[in-house]
Design a protein around this motif. Structure first.
Motif, PDB file in Angstrom:
ATOM      1  N   GLY B 133      67.154  14.378  50.804  1.00 20.88           N
ATOM      2  CA  GLY B 133      66.874  13.854  49.471  1.00 20.88           C
ATOM      3  C   GLY B 133      66.413  12.413  49.528  1.00 20.88           C
ATOM      4  N   PRO B 134      67.264  11.495  50.045  1.00 28.00           N
ATOM      5  CA  PRO B 134      66.817  10.115  50.202  1.00 28.00           C
ATOM      6  C   PRO B 134      65.552   9.994  51.051  1.00 28.00           C
ATOM      7  N   LEU B 135      65.455  10.769  52.098  1.00 23.85           N
ATOM      8  CA  LEU B 135      64.290  10.669  52.989  1.00 23.85           C
ATOM      9  C   LEU B 135      63.009  11.013  52.240  1.00 23.85           C
ATOM     10  N   LEU B 136      63.007  12.196  51.576  1.00 21.27           N
ATOM     11  CA  LEU B 136      61.794  12.629  50.881  1.00 21.27           C
ATOM     12  C   LEU B 136      61.509  11.749  49.677  1.00 21.27           C
ATOM     13  N   GLY B 137      62.574  11.410  48.932  1.00 23.32           N
ATOM     14  CA  GLY B 137      62.391  10.547  47.775  1.00 23.32           C
ATOM     15  C   GLY B 137      61.781   9.224  48.194  1.00 23.32           C
ATOM     16  N   GLY B 138      62.277   8.666  49.300  1.00 25.75           N
ATOM     17  CA  GLY B 138      61.775   7.381  49.776  1.00 25.75           C
ATOM     18  C   GLY B 138      60.347   7.483  50.258  1.00 25.75           C
ATOM     19  N   MET B 139      60.020   8.587  50.968  1.00 28.66           N
ATOM     20  CA  MET B 139      58.671   8.686  51.525  1.00 28.66           C
ATOM     21  C   MET B 139      57.641   9.008  50.459  1.00 28.66           C
ATOM     22  N   ALA B 140      58.055   9.714  49.409  1.00 29.37           N
ATOM     23  CA  ALA B 140      57.098  10.122  48.384  1.00 29.37           C
ATOM     24  C   ALA B 140      56.871   9.035  47.343  1.00 29.37           C
ATOM     25  N   SER B 141      57.691   7.982  47.365  1.00 34.35           N
ATOM     26  CA  SER B 141      57.701   7.040  46.250  1.00 34.35           C
ATOM     27  C   SER B 141      56.533   6.077  46.226  1.00 34.35           C
ATOM     28  N   ALA B 142      55.790   5.920  47.305  1.00 37.23           N
ATOM     29  CA  ALA B 142      54.707   4.929  47.374  1.00 37.23           C
ATOM     30  C   ALA B 142      55.236   3.537  47.076  1.00 37.23           C
ATOM     31  N   SER B 146      61.316   1.747  49.174  1.00 37.93           N
ATOM     32  CA  SER B 146      61.743   3.137  49.310  1.00 37.93           C
ATOM     33  C   SER B 146      61.456   3.651  50.711  1.00 37.93           C
ATOM     34  N   LEU B 147      60.314   3.215  51.274  1.00 38.16           N
ATOM     35  CA  LEU B 147      59.944   3.694  52.606  1.00 38.16           C
ATOM     36  C   LEU B 147      60.925   3.161  53.644  1.00 38.16           C
ATOM     37  N   ILE B 148      61.340   1.891  53.493  1.00 39.96           N
ATOM     38  CA  ILE B 148      62.345   1.343  54.419  1.00 39.96           C
ATOM     39  C   ILE B 148      63.620   2.169  54.325  1.00 39.96           C
ATOM     40  N   SER B 149      63.991   2.488  53.077  1.00 42.99           N
ATOM     41  CA  SER B 149      65.203   3.272  52.870  1.00 42.99           C
ATOM     42  C   SER B 149      65.076   4.648  53.520  1.00 42.99           C
ATOM     43  N   ILE B 229      66.353  -3.374  46.972  1.00 43.11           N
ATOM     44  CA  ILE B 229      66.505  -2.940  45.582  1.00 43.11           C
ATOM     45  C   ILE B 229      67.442  -1.732  45.540  1.00 43.11           C
ATOM     46  N   ASP B 230      66.942  -0.556  45.166  1.00 43.51           N
ATOM     47  CA  ASP B 230      67.819   0.612  45.207  1.00 43.51           C
ATOM     48  C   ASP B 230      67.336   1.597  46.262  1.00 43.51           C
ATOM     49  N   GLY B 231      66.567   1.123  47.227  1.00 44.58           N
ATOM     50  CA  GLY B 231      66.105   2.008  48.292  1.00 44.58           C
ATOM     51  C   GLY B 231      65.329   3.175  47.733  1.00 44.58           C
ATOM     52  N   PHE B 232      65.740   4.382  48.103  1.00 49.21           N
ATOM     53  CA  PHE B 232      65.027   5.587  47.683  1.00 49.21           C
ATOM     54  C   PHE B 232      65.036   5.750  46.171  1.00 49.21           C
ATOM     55  N   GLY B 233      65.990   5.116  45.484  1.00 52.50           N
ATOM     56  CA  GLY B 233      66.111   5.322  44.046  1.00 52.50           C
ATOM     57  C   GLY B 233      65.284   4.364  43.214  1.00 52.50           C
ATOM     58  N   THR B 234      64.547   3.457  43.881  1.00 57.83           N
ATOM     59  CA  THR B 234      63.850   2.401  43.143  1.00 57.83           C
ATOM     60  C   THR B 234      62.913   2.952  42.073  1.00 57.83           C
ATOM     61  N   GLU B 235      62.139   3.981  42.403  1.00 57.72           N
ATOM     62  CA  GLU B 235      61.130   4.489  41.476  1.00 57.72           C
ATOM     63  C   GLU B 235      61.678   5.558  40.536  1.00 57.72           C
ATOM     64  N   TYR B 236      62.940   5.929  40.709  1.00 56.72           N
ATOM     65  CA  TYR B 236      63.470   7.041  39.911  1.00 56.72           C
ATOM     66  C   TYR B 236      64.070   6.538  38.607  1.00 56.72           C
ATOM     67  N   SER B 237      64.112   7.422  37.623  1.00 55.71           N
ATOM     68  CA  SER B 237      64.767   7.070  36.373  1.00 55.71           C
ATOM     69  C   SER B 237      65.395   8.323  35.799  1.00 55.71           C
ATOM     70  N   GLY B 238      66.262   8.123  34.827  1.00 58.40           N
ATOM     71  CA  GLY B 238      66.826   9.243  34.100  1.00 58.40           C
ATOM     72  C   GLY B 238      67.640  10.171  34.972  1.00 58.40           C
TER      73      GLY B 238
END
Lengths: 195, 333
Positions: B133-142, B146-149, B229-238
């Protein structure tokens, strides 16, 4: 009936996942679809009652594909599509023909073949992991040990390739020491050693 | 397969999902209260009695917030990543015996969804998939943070899987089974039979690895607020962001169950007293996660790798070898 439903469901899922892996131009799609496909394969082991192999399939392949992700991260911008250069169309034709032939064989074989008796039928008294252990340490002992030796060779080779100056820690060294080391690196004799 | 079995399994799944989704929500409340207590604050206190309804308020906020999907992300992967974390946490729970078997109206209930005889392997394997989850979320986030995370989550995953696997190997050699129910029954003789007394090293190692696998504080570098910031969660909301947390807290509960069952006797002989003891042990381990977060700083990624490969792994291997030799000697060669 449940076995049949589960089998066809997971067969369709696995095939579609690996199709995505091969067809897509997006490194991230390819890797994720491959990870998913590998995990879906474990379902077949669970359907066949080989719980141990199913769990091992999940554990081994999640780790292995995770390492591929690490490479993907290093080599590609995973959010962009990768344009492949196809220089030789003949190569594609040969591969496609072989794949088609293989598909035909896979479909035909169960029709013409007789039921195969199990060479090593499962000992009902032994559990799943015990059965795997018994086969692994009797019949397949030599391949098992050979695989272990090969892994050891790969590990030693990896350490030798990657581990230059691993006895020194740049964090703990003073600035002068680092400079001294870097200048030593560019003298002709040491240069050959490094490359 | 008869209909009764299917209905029973369905009910078990629904009960498990309901209880642990609610507990995951409550877990955030406990965490804030415990952190507040240790930092001499009050924590949530305005919504409901003792701030208990804060969980509901957070839930309403997360569910009704706009689900923002940024322009440059890889959309399907970005959308599915939080679901992987939450789903695998609950799939892993299928093989955990939460309570000894009991009889209701003459019908014996086994409070485990799937009693497969390799339970512990299944739990560890599926729980590890949760790190996708964190891996894919981080890699897909652009997003660079997130990529570091994502890179860190891959590193943590590859290294700490080794520790948790090797440390569990020694107790499993003693028990001779991979089923959590067998492991529990091996220790049913009382406090003297607990595996923690024969395998203290494995216990400590597995506990440390549990912190890495759930991404809790000393190893919280996957989403370290003050660096990335929030790593993989930076671009996520809700709710997509919320799903990551449901997964994380559910995993904390489930890994606490695993530690308590494997090393601390589980539910013992299967009486109600034993079952309540199991819940107390699990509460302690859950509390310890929060306690550590309040008391310890985060380690750097290189320190984490150093600890894993140069300290914990050699100890774990030695522990396995010593256990093997002792079993061999005791078995009279």
């Amino acid at each position: 009936m449940f076995e049949a439903i589960a089998f066809y469901l997971f067969a369709a899922l696995t095939i579609s996942m690996f199709t995505i892996t091969v067809m897509t131009q997006q490194a991230l799609y390819a890797l994720s679809a491959m990870a998913a496909g590998m995990i879906f394969i474990s379902a077949f082991f669970f359907i066949l009652g080989a719980d141990f192999l199913g769990a091992v399939q999940i554990i081994v392949y999640t780790g292995a594909v995770m390492a591929l992700y690490a490479f993907g991260m290093m080599f590609f911008d995973t959010t962009r599509t990768v344009v492949e250069k196809r220089t030789n169309p003949r190569f594609v034709i040969v591969l496609a023909t072989l794949a088609a032939l293989l598909t035909v064989l896979v479909v035909i074989v169960p029709i013409i073949a007789v039921d195969m008796p199990a060479q090593l039928p499962i000992d009902p008294s032994a559990g799943n992991s015990q059965a795997v252990g018994m086969v692994l340490f009797t019949k397949y002992l030599v391949p098992f040990e050979l695989a272990a030796v090969m892994l050891l060779v790969a590990m030693v080779a990896g350490i030798v390739l990657a581990g230059k100056k691993m006895d020194k820690s740049l964090t703990l060294m003073a600035e002068e020491e680092i400079e001294l080391m870097q200048t030593a690196q560019y003298t002709p004799v040491a240069h050959e050693e490094v490359h | 397969m008869d209909t009764a079995f299917i209905i029973e399994t369905m009910i078990k799944i629904v009960v498990l999902l309901t209880i642990f989704s609610a507990l995951a929500g409550l877990g955030t409340y406990f965490e804030r209260k415990v952190l507040a207590f240790m930092q001499r604050r009050l924590g949530p206190m305005h919504v409901g009695p003792f701030g208990l309804l804060q969980v509901a308020a957070d839930g309403i906020k997360l569910f009704t917030k706009e689900d923002i999907i940024p322009q440059n992300v890889v959309k399907p992967i970005f959308k599915i990543a939080p679901v992987i974390t939450a789903a695998t946490a609950f799939i892993a729970a299928a093989a955990i015996p939460f309570w000894p078997e009991f009889t209701v109206f003459g019908y014996t209930v086994h409070p485990i969804v799937a009693d497969i005889n390799i339970g512990i392997l299944f739990i560890l394997g599926v729980m590890a998939v949760g790190l996708y989850g964190p891996l894919l979320g981080g890699m897909a986030s652009a997003n660079k943070f997130s990529l570091i995370s994502a890179a860190r989550s891959a590193a943590v995953f590859i290294s700490y899987e080794v520790i948790s696997g090797l440390s569990l190997l020694a107790p499993l050699m003693l028990v001779g089974s991979l089923s959590l129910i067998d492991i529990n029954n091996y220790q049913s003789g009382g406090i003297g039979n607990w595996i923690i007394w024969t395998q203290p090293v494995a216990f400590i190692l597995f506990w440390i690895a549990a912190f890495a696998e759930t991404g809790r504080t000393p190893f919280h570098l996957i989403a370290n607020d003050h660096e990335i910031i929030d790593g993989f969660g930076t671009e996520y909301s809700g709710m997509r962001w919320g799903l990551f947390f449901i997964g994380e807290y559910a995993n904390m509960f489930f890994i606490s169950f695993v530690i308590a069952i494997v090393f601390l006797g589980g539910f013992g002989d299967g009486t109600i007293a034993g079952a309540i003891q199991l819940l107390l042990k699990v509460s302690f381990f859950f509390f310890f996660f929060l306690w550590t977060r309040a008391a310890w700083p985060d380690v750097r990624p290189d320190q984490l790798m150093w600890l894993c490969w140069k300290v914990l792994m050699p100890i774990a291997v030695l522990n396995v070898v010593v256990t093997g030799v002792v079993i061999l000697v005791q078995g009279g060669l």
